[in-house]
Design a protein around this motif. Sequence first.
Motif, PDB file in Angstrom:
ATOM      1  N   UNK A 121      41.916 -23.932  12.701  1.00  0.00           N
ATOM      2  CA  UNK A 121      40.945 -22.860  12.898  1.00  0.00           C
ATOM      3  C   UNK A 121      39.811 -22.946  11.882  1.00  0.00           C
ATOM      4  N   UNK A 122      38.600 -22.749  12.370  1.00  0.00           N
ATOM      5  CA  UNK A 122      37.466 -22.609  11.470  1.00  0.00           C
ATOM      6  C   UNK A 122      37.276 -21.145  11.122  1.00  0.00           C
ATOM      7  N   UNK A 123      36.169 -20.845  10.485  1.00  0.00           N
ATOM      8  CA  UNK A 123      35.865 -19.451  10.161  1.00  0.00           C
ATOM      9  C   UNK A 123      35.499 -18.698  11.428  1.00  0.00           C
ATOM     10  N   UNK A 242      32.685 -18.246  23.423  1.00  0.00           N
ATOM     11  CA  UNK A 242      31.399 -18.249  24.124  1.00  0.00           C
ATOM     12  C   UNK A 242      30.433 -17.215  23.558  1.00  0.00           C
ATOM     13  N   UNK A 243      30.926 -16.006  23.304  1.00  0.00           N
ATOM     14  CA  UNK A 243      30.036 -14.907  22.918  1.00  0.00           C
ATOM     15  C   UNK A 243      29.929 -14.692  21.407  1.00  0.00           C
ATOM     16  N   UNK A 244      31.037 -14.916  20.692  1.00  0.00           N
ATOM     17  CA  UNK A 244      31.050 -14.586  19.269  1.00  0.00           C
ATOM     18  C   UNK A 244      30.893 -15.800  18.362  1.00  0.00           C
ATOM     19  N   UNK A 245      30.957 -17.008  18.944  1.00  0.00           N
ATOM     20  CA  UNK A 245      30.722 -18.205  18.146  1.00  0.00           C
ATOM     21  C   UNK A 245      31.929 -18.712  17.386  1.00  0.00           C
ATOM     22  N   UNK A 247      34.838 -21.033  16.227  1.00  0.00           N
ATOM     23  CA  UNK A 247      34.911 -22.496  16.256  1.00  0.00           C
ATOM     24  C   UNK A 247      36.167 -22.982  15.541  1.00  0.00           C
ATOM     25  N   UNK A 248      36.520 -24.228  15.786  1.00  0.00           N
ATOM     26  CA  UNK A 248      37.604 -24.882  15.048  1.00  0.00           C
ATOM     27  C   UNK A 248      36.998 -25.673  13.895  1.00  0.00           C
TER      28      UNK A 248
END
Length: 292
Positions: A121-123, A242-245, A247-248
Amino acid sequence: MLFGLVMALAAALFFGVAMVLQALGAQRHSPAADGSGLLGTVRAMVNLPFAAGLLLDGLGFVAQLIALRSLPLYVVQAALAGALAVTAVLGAAMLKIRLGRAEWLGVAGVCVGLAVLGATAGAEGHRQPSTAFHWMLLAAVAVIAAVGGFVWRLREPLRAAVMGALCGLGFGVVGLAVRVLPAVHGMDLVPLLTDPATYALLAGGAVSFVFMTEGVRGGKVTTATAAMVLGETALPAVLGVVLLGDRTRPGMVPLAIAGFAVAVAGALALARFGEVTPVPEAAAADEPTRVG
């Protein structure tokens, strides 16, 4: 991020134990005895096990809120589905419920999947949708409640599946609402009180809780819980990206997708542990029993 992961796992622990207590409390009151309407649902909640489960739900909700403010939505929602692993292990340890190979594989799948998600998981994304999206969340709760009222008297197992799916979607709205809430500075609560997402969060949680209680009372808990898991994980995870950005970590998208799929599949394998039946003392003294 580490603190967020701890909070997500703590939320799963609280919700998993609460599920056992609430199932025990709710199944003391059948729809045939107390009625299938809202009053019957309220009666099913008035007992000590259910009240204890409510307290743990409150603690889990706080932990969920903290996790959602620092982790991608797909990680938190998958962790919450992992509460079923807690329920299964607790049932095996305390209620003398024998877990078969499939159930232990489900527990292992949840653990492995969540470990992979935590590692990849990214931030959390910092993209903020427009105010219209906040109103859409509130409107979505109204639609969920309206559909739930329409299907309230459907026959099982369709009723349980729809109730569970609506419950999961409601919890998904809760997760999305938490992510888009404005930051609070000091004691200035005006931004929160004037944001429709705040009321989407509160109403979504309440509606989802009522629908899940109805799924437990109807007896088709496996069906309801499986539908809930899908509803609270799949769509919110997609919307978070899609909506909140969300990312991994760079280059880890395939691994994150695999971890998410394994965790959810493990939770689905454990869906029947949303239904926990007390073991009679005589039977418990002889041999552990299975759920099913």
